[in-house]
Design a protein around this motif. Structure first.
Motif, PDB file in Angstrom:
ATOM      1  N   ARG A 278       8.694  -1.933   4.702  1.00  0.00           N
ATOM      2  CA  ARG A 278       9.550  -0.780   4.399  1.00  0.00           C
ATOM      3  C   ARG A 278       9.309  -0.294   2.979  1.00  0.00           C
ATOM      4  N   ARG A 279       9.206  -1.212   2.032  1.00  0.00           N
ATOM      5  CA  ARG A 279       8.972  -0.825   0.642  1.00  0.00           C
ATOM      6  C   ARG A 279       7.572  -0.246   0.457  1.00  0.00           C
ATOM      7  N   SER A 280       6.584  -0.835   1.121  1.00  0.00           N
ATOM      8  CA  SER A 280       5.207  -0.370   0.947  1.00  0.00           C
ATOM      9  C   SER A 280       4.982   0.979   1.616  1.00  0.00           C
ATOM     10  N   ASP A 281       5.720   1.281   2.688  1.00  0.00           N
ATOM     11  CA  ASP A 281       5.573   2.579   3.352  1.00  0.00           C
ATOM     12  C   ASP A 281       5.985   3.728   2.431  1.00  0.00           C
ATOM     13  N   VAL A 282       6.904   3.439   1.512  1.00  0.00           N
ATOM     14  CA  VAL A 282       7.335   4.465   0.559  1.00  0.00           C
ATOM     15  C   VAL A 282       6.165   4.850  -0.355  1.00  0.00           C
ATOM     16  N   VAL A 283       5.379   3.854  -0.734  1.00  0.00           N
ATOM     17  CA  VAL A 283       4.226   4.109  -1.608  1.00  0.00           C
ATOM     18  C   VAL A 283       3.094   4.773  -0.833  1.00  0.00           C
ATOM     19  N   GLY A 284       2.863   4.283   0.394  1.00  0.00           N
ATOM     20  CA  GLY A 284       1.788   4.840   1.208  1.00  0.00           C
ATOM     21  C   GLY A 284       0.457   4.212   0.869  1.00  0.00           C
ATOM     22  N   ILE A 285      -0.243   4.744  -0.125  1.00  0.00           N
ATOM     23  CA  ILE A 285      -1.553   4.242  -0.539  1.00  0.00           C
ATOM     24  C   ILE A 285      -1.439   3.685  -1.956  1.00  0.00           C
ATOM     25  N   PHE A 286      -1.766   2.419  -2.126  1.00  0.00           N
ATOM     26  CA  PHE A 286      -1.685   1.788  -3.442  1.00  0.00           C
ATOM     27  C   PHE A 286      -2.929   2.125  -4.266  1.00  0.00           C
ATOM     28  N   PRO A 287      -2.750   2.403  -5.563  1.00  0.00           N
ATOM     29  CA  PRO A 287      -3.903   2.762  -6.403  1.00  0.00           C
ATOM     30  C   PRO A 287      -4.836   1.601  -6.704  1.00  0.00           C
TER      31      PRO A 287
END
Length: 338
Positions: A278-287
């Motif tokens: 859920r938290r990572s979906d907010v970011v989408g693509i990590f730099p």
């Protein structure tokens, strides 16, 4: 005096923004994105002020960011790093491993990377999150490196490792810990029912579960083989899968009865994985990989603290029964009566 008042107001606003922006809102981003996130909050706050003070505050934002806001997150990042690399003391008989796949930018491309989460239960009956690893694949070399890093930090006394059927993991476990591998029963059942028509799922699943209801490993194996032979005529591929995975799916049956409900699958960390997703979906693509470590690490840090305030996860007395053959209480009573 007016300049000092404006300066004081800007510093107060910067501190207010640092308090409002949640750590988990920015640790999945790189340094430039962190600044943009804080600046957006800062601009909205200053827009409500009289024009002279708001303009002065906005012009002074960049210099204030490093002094007022950035240190808040630097401290948080350091705490996450200390948590993920802390020494492990005592004995940890049970370890759960699970992987979550995330998207990361790498050399101008977007690639899928595996974030491995490790949870373990110690002989005090407490469970803790003990590690996080990020890698490009699930090859045996990646698992070997991850498990060796856990061992180097003090992970000892491992008897059973519970996970899904990840490639190369079983071999890595035997080489690093010399422990038994338990294949997640829930995931295995889904794979098994794929060989059966949908209308027969309930009947076949009920037949297979008879083995899981047995009092000990010996009776479980006998029931498992009996069910496999019954299903062989109609579903030969399912029976073949049962023959191949018998040892891995029933491994937990040789451990204390009081612990078995939490040893047969990775369900104990499924809720944790959902929160991570859920938290990572907010970011989408990590730099980059560092941003993954910061975000997922902060989520694990929070969850681990919450677990420590709860009751014991496992019965302490039952740990003494590990590596000991457990007598069937029903058969024992019958023998005494005779």
């Amino acid at each position: 005096p007016i300049c000092k008042a404006v300066e004081h107001g800007c510093a107060a606003d910067a501190r207010a923004v640092a308090a409002q922006v949640r750590v988990t809102e920015v640790i999945g981003k790189d340094e430039n994105e962190i600044g943009s996130c804080c600046q957006s909050r800062f601009q909205k706050r200053c827009a409500r002020k009289p024009m002279p003070q708001g303009v002065a505050a906005l012009l002074d934002f960049n210099s204030r960011l490093a002094n007022e806001i950035a240190p808040v997150f630097v401290v948080a990042f350091e705490r996450v790093g200390e948590f993920l690399n802390r020494p492990l003391t005592g004995k940890w008989p049970y370890v759960w491993l699970d992987a979550t796949y995330l998207k990361q930018r790498q050399g101008g491309r977007i690639v899928s990377v595996a974030a491995i989460i490790a949870v373990a239960a110690n002989t005090d009956g407490r469970r803790e999150i003990i590690g996080l690893g990020v890698g490009p694949s699930e090859a045996e070399t990646f698992w070997m490196d991850f498990l060796r890093s856990l061992r180097a930090r003090g992970l000892d006394g491992v008897k059973l490792v519970i996970s899904d059927a990840h490639s190369g993991l079983k071999s890595a476990i035997s080489k690093v810990f010399e422990a038994t591998w338990q294949r997640c029963r829930v995931h295995w059942m889904r794979n098994a029912l794929a060989h059966v028509s949908k209308g027969q799922h309930t009947v076949v699943a009920a037949a297979i579960r008879q083995a899981f209801e047995q009092p000990d490993y010996k009776h479980a194996v006998e029931t498992w083989r009996h069910v496999a032979n019954q299903l062989r005529v109609r579903w030969p591929k399912l029976a073949e899968l049962m023959d191949q995975s018998e040892v891995d799916v029933l491994a937990y049956m040789s451990f204390p009865r009081q612990h078995r409900t939490k040893l047969h699958s990775t369900n104990p960390i499924e809720r944790l994985n959902k929160e991570v997703k859920r938290r990572s979906d907010v970011v989408g693509i990590f730099p980059n990989e560092a941003s993954i470590i910061r975000l997922i690490g902060a989520v694990l840090f929070e969850q681990n603290d919450e677990w420590q305030t709860q009751n014991r996860y496992m019965q302490v007395e039952a740990f003494d029964q590990i590596d000991k053959e457990e007598a069937d209480p029903i058969l024992t009573l019958t023998a005494k009566a005779a």
